[in-house]
Design a protein around this motif. Structure first.
Motif, mmCIF file in Angstrom:
data_model
loop_
_atom_site.group_PDB
_atom_site.id
_atom_site.type_symbol
_atom_site.label_atom_id
_atom_site.label_comp_id
_atom_site.label_asym_id
_atom_site.label_seq_id
_atom_site.Cartn_x
_atom_site.Cartn_y
_atom_site.Cartn_z
ATOM 1 N N GLU A 463 0.853 -1.173 0.000
ATOM 2 C CA GLU A 463 0.000 0.000 0.000
ATOM 3 C C GLU A 463 0.898 1.234 0.000
ATOM 4 O OE1 GLU A 463 -3.995 -0.108 2.290
ATOM 5 O OE2 GLU A 463 -2.552 -1.151 3.568
ATOM 6 N N VAL A 464 0.358 2.348 -0.537
ATOM 7 C CA VAL A 464 1.155 3.569 -0.568
ATOM 8 C C VAL A 464 0.241 4.778 -0.504
ATOM 9 C CG1 VAL A 464 1.198 3.606 -3.099
ATOM 10 C CG2 VAL A 464 2.947 4.855 -1.815
ATOM 11 N N ALA A 465 0.699 5.787 0.177
ATOM 12 C CA ALA A 465 0.035 7.092 0.189
ATOM 13 C C ALA A 465 1.121 8.149 0.068
ATOM 14 C CB ALA A 465 -0.775 7.292 1.454
ATOM 15 N N VAL A 466 0.925 9.114 -0.822
ATOM 16 C CA VAL A 466 1.911 10.161 -1.055
ATOM 17 C C VAL A 466 1.335 11.497 -0.593
ATOM 18 C CG1 VAL A 466 3.220 11.425 -2.815
ATOM 19 C CG2 VAL A 466 2.978 8.936 -2.976
ATOM 20 N N VAL A 467 2.115 12.216 0.209
ATOM 21 C CA VAL A 467 1.706 13.532 0.692
ATOM 22 C C VAL A 467 2.878 14.499 0.526
ATOM 23 C CG1 VAL A 467 0.072 12.573 2.356
ATOM 24 C CG2 VAL A 467 2.413 13.076 3.072
ATOM 25 N N PRO A 508 9.534 10.569 -5.594
ATOM 26 C CA PRO A 508 9.475 10.830 -4.151
ATOM 27 C C PRO A 508 10.854 11.174 -3.613
ATOM 28 C CG PRO A 508 9.248 8.480 -4.604
ATOM 29 C CD PRO A 508 9.175 9.177 -5.930
ATOM 30 N N GLU A 509 10.888 12.108 -2.676
ATOM 31 C CA GLU A 509 12.158 12.553 -2.099
ATOM 32 C C GLU A 509 12.286 12.159 -0.638
ATOM 33 O OE1 GLU A 509 13.484 16.544 -3.825
ATOM 34 O OE2 GLU A 509 11.336 16.567 -4.236
ATOM 35 N N ARG A 510 11.293 11.439 -0.160
ATOM 36 C CA ARG A 510 11.319 10.953 1.215
ATOM 37 C C ARG A 510 10.481 9.692 1.285
ATOM 38 N NH1 ARG A 510 10.177 14.869 6.441
ATOM 39 N NH2 ARG A 510 10.045 13.279 8.087
ATOM 40 N N LEU A 511 10.923 8.740 2.086
ATOM 41 C CA LEU A 511 10.214 7.472 2.248
ATOM 42 C C LEU A 511 9.998 7.192 3.726
ATOM 43 C CD1 LEU A 511 9.105 4.693 1.296
ATOM 44 C CD2 LEU A 511 11.480 3.860 1.329
ATOM 45 N N GLU A 512 8.773 6.853 4.062
ATOM 46 C CA GLU A 512 8.430 6.448 5.424
ATOM 47 C C GLU A 512 7.791 5.062 5.343
ATOM 48 O OE1 GLU A 512 9.825 9.835 7.396
ATOM 49 O OE2 GLU A 512 8.856 8.101 8.349
ATOM 50 N N LEU A 513 8.471 4.048 5.912
ATOM 51 C CA LEU A 513 7.912 2.703 5.957
ATOM 52 C C LEU A 513 7.013 2.576 7.185
ATOM 53 C CD1 LEU A 513 11.044 0.569 4.973
ATOM 54 C CD2 LEU A 513 9.064 1.118 3.538
ATOM 55 N N VAL A 514 5.788 2.128 6.971
ATOM 56 C CA VAL A 514 4.816 2.023 8.060
ATOM 57 C C VAL A 514 4.169 0.636 8.038
ATOM 58 C CG1 VAL A 514 4.320 4.486 8.159
ATOM 59 C CG2 VAL A 514 3.017 3.038 6.591
ATOM 60 N N ASP A 515 3.670 0.223 9.211
ATOM 61 C CA ASP A 515 2.981 -1.064 9.294
ATOM 62 C C ASP A 515 1.600 -1.008 8.667
ATOM 63 O OD1 ASP A 515 4.374 -1.549 12.600
ATOM 64 O OD2 ASP A 515 5.136 -2.192 10.641
ATOM 65 N N ALA A 516 0.959 0.145 8.750
ATOM 66 C CA ALA A 516 -0.382 0.317 8.182
ATOM 67 C C ALA A 516 -0.627 1.798 7.935
ATOM 68 C CB ALA A 516 -1.446 -0.249 9.113
ATOM 69 N N LEU A 517 -1.506 2.094 6.986
ATOM 70 C CA LEU A 517 -1.903 3.471 6.718
ATOM 71 C C LEU A 517 -3.139 3.804 7.542
ATOM 72 C CD1 LEU A 517 -1.591 3.528 2.805
ATOM 73 C CD2 LEU A 517 0.032 4.454 4.464
ATOM 74 N N PRO A 518 -3.197 4.979 8.155
ATOM 75 C CA PRO A 518 -4.404 5.360 8.904
ATOM 76 C C PRO A 518 -5.577 5.549 7.953
ATOM 77 C CG PRO A 518 -2.920 7.230 8.680
ATOM 78 C CD PRO A 518 -2.172 6.046 8.150
ATOM 79 N N LYS A 519 -6.723 4.973 8.313
ATOM 80 C CA LYS A 519 -7.876 5.012 7.410
ATOM 81 C C LYS A 519 -9.155 5.302 8.174
ATOM 82 C CE LYS A 519 -5.848 1.591 4.233
ATOM 83 N NZ LYS A 519 -6.002 0.262 3.621
ATOM 84 N N THR A 520 -10.133 5.793 7.432
ATOM 85 C CA THR A 520 -11.467 5.983 7.984
ATOM 86 C C THR A 520 -12.185 4.642 8.006
ATOM 87 O OG1 THR A 520 -12.481 6.406 5.834
ATOM 88 C CG2 THR A 520 -11.536 8.296 6.994
ATOM 89 N N LYS A 524 -10.918 5.039 3.537
ATOM 90 C CA LYS A 524 -10.161 6.133 2.924
ATOM 91 C C LYS A 524 -8.951 6.479 3.783
ATOM 92 C CE LYS A 524 -14.101 8.250 0.564
ATOM 93 N NZ LYS A 524 -14.915 9.488 0.402
ATOM 94 N N VAL A 525 -7.816 6.671 3.130
ATOM 95 C CA VAL A 525 -6.590 7.006 3.850
ATOM 96 C C VAL A 525 -6.712 8.406 4.447
ATOM 97 C CG1 VAL A 525 -4.106 7.373 3.645
ATOM 98 C CG2 VAL A 525 -5.199 5.514 2.383
ATOM 99 N N GLN A 526 -6.359 8.548 5.705
ATOM 100 C CA GLN A 526 -6.412 9.842 6.396
ATOM 101 C C GLN A 526 -5.067 10.566 6.216
ATOM 102 O OE1 GLN A 526 -7.552 8.038 10.208
ATOM 103 N NE2 GLN A 526 -9.458 9.213 10.097
ATOM 104 N N LYS A 527 -4.982 11.269 5.134
ATOM 105 C CA LYS A 527 -3.705 11.902 4.804
ATOM 106 C C LYS A 527 -3.337 13.032 5.769
ATOM 107 C CE LYS A 527 -3.077 10.615 0.017
ATOM 108 N NZ LYS A 527 -2.665 11.074 -1.329
#
Length: 545
Positions: A463-467, A508-520, A524-527
């Motif tokens: 999964e991926v989310a870009v902000v 992308p100029e920065r990478l953050e590895l996470v266990d899960a994306l926050p979602k509603t 929906k991903v809570q960006k």
């Protein structure tokens, strides 16, 4: 309506406010490129353009435009067809743009940072017959890219190269060498003049359409607000293939009979040299340009006293930067708000209080209107936050893809900007964020969705989310939050995208590895939580959990 063979005739969506703009004089019926021809007749020897070691007066530029217009006509370009060019801030860009307009065709600039994916999409949708590129610019072979695209673009008949052509292209000088008058074409100020692609919230760039009327009103509103005249010297470091560079580098100077000084690659010391040598007095650019000048180590070694006004927009402009500009230089730095669709909605006159320049985006530049609405489109009272809607004589006349118009415009002509704003009782506007899911990097809009759609194709990305990660110089940089079972590195993702020929600014100029994306609850991903996490990591505020 399609032309025979290559090319397609572009038509415009009529403005619901057209009668009003004609009646009040906002649309004068003049052609936006006429000023160059008039200038060549009235003051032929006056300096028009400075490009590195080339200094052309109005007469020389006008003759070159005539030759280019005749050359485009010989190549089969007809009225209403797009002529595409991916050129740096060089004289050739000015010539091609004005030659295109002179024969009633539609100028289609493409920013030099775009690569095969974006350029191919634009040329395919615009159905361009002619593409003009440099041979090599900033170590990238645009000539080879253009030639590689030819087999997949049946409408593209001619690739013209500034520099050495390749086996499937032709020298621009050769194509425009013959003397002779351009064709006598019947034109109207209502005709399409500009097709400019902007990347927003969707995966593909959107082709924005402007007429002579909309472009001319925009330039004249800026001339009036900032009191630009023939005694000014315009510095243009913003790409002339971007709305900022095109309007204020290739149109506005000629309307007042002033010269423009072009800078093709950004180097702050070079910019300071140009300001000092050419006595530049006016410029429009994004935050990185202003930041570079204000914080240049060599600033005190240059005489930049001629620079009077720096109009800054296109990305978040920190109030501290505006104040620092006033402390370190004699110029007035001021914020504006606008977009490719509606270039300059708000601004402040040079004599406004410093607090207004630094802490707001100014007031609506009459007769342009703005309003803040709720989720149902109902206007909100002063001070309330909601989506900004705008309309005015400089508002574009829709998109090349008409399917995009219904979502972007209301029935009565308001443009839904997708930006969150507040307008106080005095009319001062402040942008408070974005409804659209975009990243504004150095004044360029990047679609987070497009980057996500590309990254999710990586075999190790679950999964991926870009902000946008806050950046003091560029405004934002793309940060990818990735769920992956593998020990991914940023270099892996960048290499993956490079193999897909993605433009550099979208990497992308920065990478953050996470266990899960926050979602509603609906998935929906809570960006906003991801953005808060970035700010917390940078010590700005606590993370929301």
């Amino acid at each position: 309506m399609r032309s025979a063979g290559g090319g397609a005739r572009i038509t415009l969506r009529p403005s619901p406010e057209a009668r009003r703009y004609v009646a009040d004089g906002s649309w004068s019926g003049e052609l936006v490129d006429r000023a160059l021809r008039d200038g060549a007749r009235r003051h032929p020897d006056r300096l028009a353009v400075v490009d590195r070691d080339r200094r052309w007066d109005y007469a020389t530029l006008d003759r070159a435009v005539d030759r280019a217009a005749a050359g485009l006509h010989r190549l089969g370009v007809g009225p209403g067809e797009a002529v595409s060019f991916q050129l740096p801030n060089w004289l050739e860009a000015v010539v091609v743009h004005h030659a295109t307009l002179r024969i009633g065709a539609v100028s289609n600039p493409i920013v030099p940072i775009y690569r095969e994916r974006e350029v191919g999409f634009i040329l395919r949708q615009a159905r361009s017959r002619v593409l003009v590129v440099p041979d090599v610019f900033r170590r990238f072979d645009h000539r080879a890219m253009a030639e590689a695209l030819l087999p997949a673009l049946p409408d593209l008949e001619h690739v013209l190269v500034v520099g050495e052509p390749g086996p499937a292209s032709r020298s621009l000088d050769d194509a425009f060498a013959a003397d002779g008058p351009p064709p006598d074409v019947e034109r109207s100020s209502r005709d399409p003049a500009l097709l400019l692609y902007t990347s927003g919230t969707e995966a593909d760039p959107k082709g924005v359409l402007h007429s002579h009327d909309t472009l001319l009103h925009e330039c004249r509103s800026m001339i009036g607000l900032y009191r630009v005249d023939r005694h000014d010297v315009v510095l243009m470091a913003s790409p002339v293939t971007h709305i900022t560079g095109l309007l204020y580098g290739m149109q506005l100077p000629f309307l007042v009979g002033a010269p423009v000084v072009l800078q093709d690659t950004w180097d702050v010391d070079r910019a300071l040299d140009l300001i000092e040598r050419e006595r530049c007095s006016f410029t429009v650019g994004a935050t990185p340009f202003l930041h570079g000048i204000v914080h240049a180590p060599s600033l005190d070694d240059h005489d930049v006293s001629s620079m009077e006004v720096f109009v800054c927009g296109g990305a978040d402009v920190p109030p501290a930067l505006i104040r620092a500009a006033g402390e370190r230089t004699a110029m007035v730095a001021t914020r504006v708000y606008g977009s490719t669709e509606c270039p300059t909605v708000t601004g402040s006159a040079p004599g406004a209080p410093l607090a207004q320049h630094a802490e707001s985006d100014g007031t609506a530049i009459a007769p342009t209107e703005l309003r803040v609405v709720d989720e149902d489109g109902k206007p909100l009272p002063a001070g309330a936050r909601g989506e900004l809607q705008v309309r005015g004589p400089e508002l574009c006349l829709g998109y090349l893809d008409p399917a995009l118009n219904e979502k972007a415009f209301t029935a009565d002509g308001w443009f839904r900007t997708g930006d969150l704003a507040e307008v106080d009782a005095g009319g001062l506007m402040r942008i408070a964020g974005r409804v659209k899911d975009i990243i504004v990097r150095g004044g360029e809009n990047l679609s987070a969705k497009e980057i996500e759609d590309l990254l999710v194709e990586h075999p190790d990305v679950d999964e991926v989310a870009v902000v946008g990660a806050p950046d003091p110089v560029l405004g934002e940089r793309a940060c990818a939050f990735v769920v992956s079972a593998a020990p991914l590195r940023l270099e892996d993702l960048v290499a993956f995208l490079r193999r897909r020929r993605v433009a550099n600014q979208k990497l992308p100029e920065r990478l953050e590895l996470v266990d899960a994306l926050p979602k509603t609850a609906s998935g929906k991903v809570q960006k906003h939580r991801l953005r808060s996490r970035l700010r917390a990591a940078d010590g700005e505020e606590p993370t929301q959990r």
